[in-house]
Design an enzyme around this catalytic site. Sequence first.
Site, PDB file in Angstrom:
ATOM      1  N   LYS A 111     -38.670  92.710  88.940  1.00 31.70           N
ATOM      2  CA  LYS A 111     -39.046  92.240  90.273  1.00 31.70           C
ATOM      3  C   LYS A 111     -39.394  93.403  91.209  1.00 31.70           C
ATOM      4  O   LYS A 111     -40.159  93.243  92.146  1.00 31.70           O
ATOM      5  CB  LYS A 111     -37.912  91.430  90.889  1.00 31.70           C
ATOM      6  CG  LYS A 111     -37.393  90.257  90.063  1.00 31.70           C
ATOM      7  CD  LYS A 111     -38.428  89.169  89.890  1.00 31.70           C
ATOM      8  CE  LYS A 111     -37.853  87.848  89.416  1.00 31.70           C
ATOM      9  NZ  LYS A 111     -37.342  87.853  88.046  1.00 31.70           N
TER      10      LYS A 111
HETATM   11  C1  LIG Z   1     -37.492  86.916  87.038  1.00 31.75           C
HETATM   12  C2  LIG Z   1     -37.151  87.339  85.670  1.00 31.75           C
HETATM   13  C3  LIG Z   1     -37.764  86.752  84.553  1.00 31.75           C
HETATM   14  C4  LIG Z   1     -38.744  85.613  84.679  1.00 31.75           C
HETATM   15  O1  LIG Z   1     -39.951  85.996  85.282  1.00 31.75           O
HETATM   16  P1  LIG Z   1     -40.948  84.901  85.884  1.00 31.75           P
HETATM   17  O2  LIG Z   1     -42.030  85.651  86.532  1.00 31.75           O
HETATM   18  O3  LIG Z   1     -40.133  84.085  86.852  1.00 31.75           O
HETATM   19  O4  LIG Z   1     -41.400  84.061  84.733  1.00 31.75           O
HETATM   20  C5  LIG Z   1     -37.449  87.248  83.306  1.00 31.75           C
HETATM   21  N1  LIG Z   1     -36.537  88.245  83.153  1.00 31.75           N
HETATM   22  C6  LIG Z   1     -35.924  88.807  84.205  1.00 31.75           C
HETATM   23  C7  LIG Z   1     -34.917  89.881  83.956  1.00 31.75           C
HETATM   24  C8  LIG Z   1     -36.210  88.399  85.489  1.00 31.75           C
HETATM   25  O5  LIG Z   1     -35.606  88.974  86.526  1.00 31.75           O
END
Ligand SMILES: *Cc1c(COP(=O)(O)O)cnc(C)c1O
Length: 491
Positions: A111
């Site tokens: 993120k």
């Molecule tokens: C948010 C997240 C995901 C999923 O990603 P999306 O874009 O919501 O599909 C997968 N792994 C981790 C560690 C995340 O923080």
Amino acid sequence: MNYISTRGQSAPVSAAMAIKQGIAPDGGLYMPESIPTLSEDTLKELCSLSYSERAAKIMSMFLTDYTYDELLSDCKEAYGDNFDGYAAPVVSVGENARVLELWHGPTCAFKDMALQIMPRLLSRALVKTGEERTALILVATSGDTGKAALEGYRDVERTKISVYYPVNGVSRAQKLQMTTQEGSNVNVCAINGNFDDAQSGVKKIFGDSDFAAELDAKGYFLSSANSINWGRLVPQTVYYISAWCDLCNKGDIAFGEKIDVCVPTGNFGNILAAYITKLMGLPVGRFICASNSNNVLTDFFKTGTYDRNRDFHVTISPSMDILISSNLERLIFLAAGAEKTKEYMASLAKDGKYTLDADDYAKIAAEFEGYFTSEDECRAEIKSVFDRHSYLVDTHTAVALSAAERYMNDTSAKCKIVVASTASPYKFASSVAGALGLEVCDDDAKVFETLSKYTSTKIPSQLSDVLTKEIRFKTVIDPEDMKASVIDFIS
Ligand SMILES: *Cc1c(COP(=O)(O)O)cnc(C)c1O
């Protein structure tokens, strides 16, 4: 370039406006009215640039009301010292898997790739759109978005941020990261419910025009840091293109050679960004959407029916414990257009499900493949990857690696497959240590030590630091009380 709603009922807006609003007034998601293309020359040029330069160049193709210089200066700050080393390195794991590590930022999850840059884009958007109110960012999180958004927005002028997480749906490290957050403009609240309850609560607030008027009178407007915001998605296209360039530069693939892409998926933002790069012209074969036992997307890609009417599972990959993948709407829009998207989404809201027309489904099935990884398979994958390759992965990455291996076996695929690695293994240390057969206990510091010693990997200081910080946020509320908590926060 203007941005249009996936449901077709809102007026087109500029990129700055799309980023400021987060969601379109008709409830749809903003999409660029056309997808810019990467010529062979552009791809060649990108290969020779740094990560920040690649990011500025690619983002300027979408955010045409931002200058290249503005973006470059923001990208240099976002992807500089905040990251421990190169922002998005690619590591070979076995013959064909290429793991794209997206967790070298300040909160140890992918993120950060978007949320380190997005607050800068929003600050500029306030100026570009002549906005005089304060942006109030509301975030529903399954764990990682919350911390990354708090870290990105903390003490950013003319913004306030309030984060809601499911009280029992995040890991201990995730919870501590959020509840110890510093900054004068931040708020964190646990919700009695799961991630979907938190997300529905936030969506409801966004759709409430009386509440918007109440906030307006107080000098605030709502904005979103979730991946429904285009400002989250566009920085995510960068690392797929960058990974391809890095593989070319290393001679691991030839210029023009196709890669497959496998992404551990929750809200469908990360994999959608990958798909957009193919529409831009990046040589990509297929997209493997990896889910945990909340496998609504696996069934969708298999059948063309999206049906959220099923049990919700709390898993060891909690950031993917999601039954409503918001960004899938953007893929539906790309395949089916606004009119039909609006109908499908109305059906989802009413019955919790929809079935694509045969034509729409065929378009999507030609590009995407769904796999899901059970809890046992996930643990076995963590152990087997470490035993075979001395490479340590977190639970989410293991979900994807396991899916990628089965995909390669099922199809005897020849392409190199880029697997998105979305979190540091230390963010889910207890589950990872348990999968390796190590002793785990309630003391995170001890688990970190055990894991580090056994695997000869370094404990990220971003995670060990929070263990000794003061807990600032202890409130737990019901979803119905979210509005009141927002008012409380800004009063
Ligand atoms: C948010 C997240 C995901 C999923 O990603 P999306 O874009 O919501 O599909 C997968 N792994 C981790 C560690 C995340 O923080």
